[in-house]
Design a protein around this motif. Sequence first.
Motif, short mmCIF file in Angstrom:
data_model
loop_
_atom_site.label_atom_id
_atom_site.label_comp_id
_atom_site.label_asym_id
_atom_site.label_seq_id
_atom_site.Cartn_x
_atom_site.Cartn_y
_atom_site.Cartn_z
N SER A 103 -3.62 -45.75 -4.94
CA SER A 103 -3.79 -44.32 -4.74
C SER A 103 -3.53 -43.95 -3.29
O SER A 103 -3.75 -44.73 -2.37
N CYS A 121 0.00 -39.92 -7.51
CA CYS A 121 0.34 -39.83 -8.93
C CYS A 121 0.13 -38.42 -9.47
O CYS A 121 0.46 -38.15 -10.63
N PHE A 133 -2.98 -36.95 -9.53
CA PHE A 133 -4.37 -36.75 -9.95
C PHE A 133 -5.12 -35.95 -8.88
O PHE A 133 -5.42 -34.79 -9.07
N SER A 190 -5.60 -31.88 -9.96
CA SER A 190 -4.88 -31.93 -11.23
C SER A 190 -5.32 -30.83 -12.18
O SER A 190 -4.57 -30.44 -13.08
N PRO A 201 -2.11 -27.80 -12.42
CA PRO A 201 -1.64 -28.73 -13.45
C PRO A 201 -0.12 -28.89 -13.49
O PRO A 201 0.38 -29.97 -13.82
N SER A 221 0.81 -31.16 -10.59
CA SER A 221 0.28 -32.48 -10.92
C SER A 221 1.12 -33.15 -12.01
O SER A 221 1.44 -34.35 -11.91
N VAL A 261 3.15 -36.78 -11.75
CA VAL A 261 2.89 -37.95 -12.57
C VAL A 261 4.11 -38.32 -13.41
O VAL A 261 4.31 -39.50 -13.74
N GLY A 280 -9.28 -43.14 -11.27
CA GLY A 280 -8.75 -41.79 -11.42
C GLY A 280 -7.25 -41.78 -11.65
O GLY A 280 -6.73 -41.08 -12.53
N CYS A 281 -6.54 -42.58 -10.86
CA CYS A 281 -5.09 -42.69 -11.03
C CYS A 281 -4.76 -43.31 -12.38
O CYS A 281 -3.81 -42.90 -13.05
N ASN A 294 -5.05 -40.75 -15.09
CA ASN A 294 -3.96 -39.78 -15.05
C ASN A 294 -2.64 -40.37 -15.54
O ASN A 294 -1.93 -39.77 -16.35
N SER A 316 -0.62 -39.48 -19.06
CA SER A 316 0.75 -38.99 -19.10
C SER A 316 1.63 -39.86 -20.00
O SER A 316 2.43 -39.36 -20.79
#
Length: 279
Positions: free
Chosen positions: A167, A202, A204, A209, A213, A216, A220, A241-242, A245, A249
């Motif tokens: 991250s 990424c 997030f 995010s 959105p 974000s 991603v 967290g990453c 996300n 995706s």
Amino acid sequence: MNELFYDAAPNATRVAPDRPKPRQYPDKPAEVVLFGTCVVDLFFPEAGMDAIRLLEWEGIRVHFPREQSCCGQPAWTSGYRDQAKAVARAQLEVLDRSGFPVVVPSGSCAGMLRHHYRELFADEPDTLARVNALAERTFELTEFLLRVCKVRLADQGQPRRVALHTSCSARREMDTHLHARELLGQLDNVERVDHDHESECCGFGGTFSVRMPEVSGAMVMDKTRALMDSGAVEMVTADGGCLLNINGSLEKQQQAFRGRHLASFLWERVNTRARKGAV
């Protein structure tokens, strides 16, 4: 998205702390506290258990205080200083009890404890002394395994090509990319492949995010394309967290490619029984 802290007050901007300076590492302790993080607790509990198993593999007794919760980072990076301070104060009370080293299976959360708590409590000298002491005994998991435990991993797995995601805030604040690369480099049957966008966010960024959105989602998409084009069969990361996300995706894109937490990957590689579902 921790590079800047946006205060709730208009036109107020605070620059995040400088990169961490080289630190002096202690000898391997007999006991530690695991700060599990809210994302690991809610979405990747197996990664938290695997982190504990890796530490116990090193002969360390692991404590997990049930009162722990979020580190306060979402409120902090969203500009809600008072709310972040209240959450941080509660964690300080929990983590201060034993005085043991605090190991965190997330670079961004470890960075919050080690760096941003100092900013939060800069106006409270008595509390700041406790915060500074906590910061000095806070370690991200891969950093702790590598620099404190001085692990030497014996790879028990089959050949595998993986891509590493670190991250953006954890790279800058905790050097997680360097620690993770070194640990993966100890695994004889694992090839780490480079990929485009490795150093990029990424998308997030905690509440980023949710608030943005579309941006974000575009970020991603770039990240997942680069991972799938790398030639790796899976992605590993030390930040939940990453992972949430990126995997979200990939699932939305109906792709088979997935990522998983580095703690689980390492535990599987060094312990044959883990691959059979045994504890």
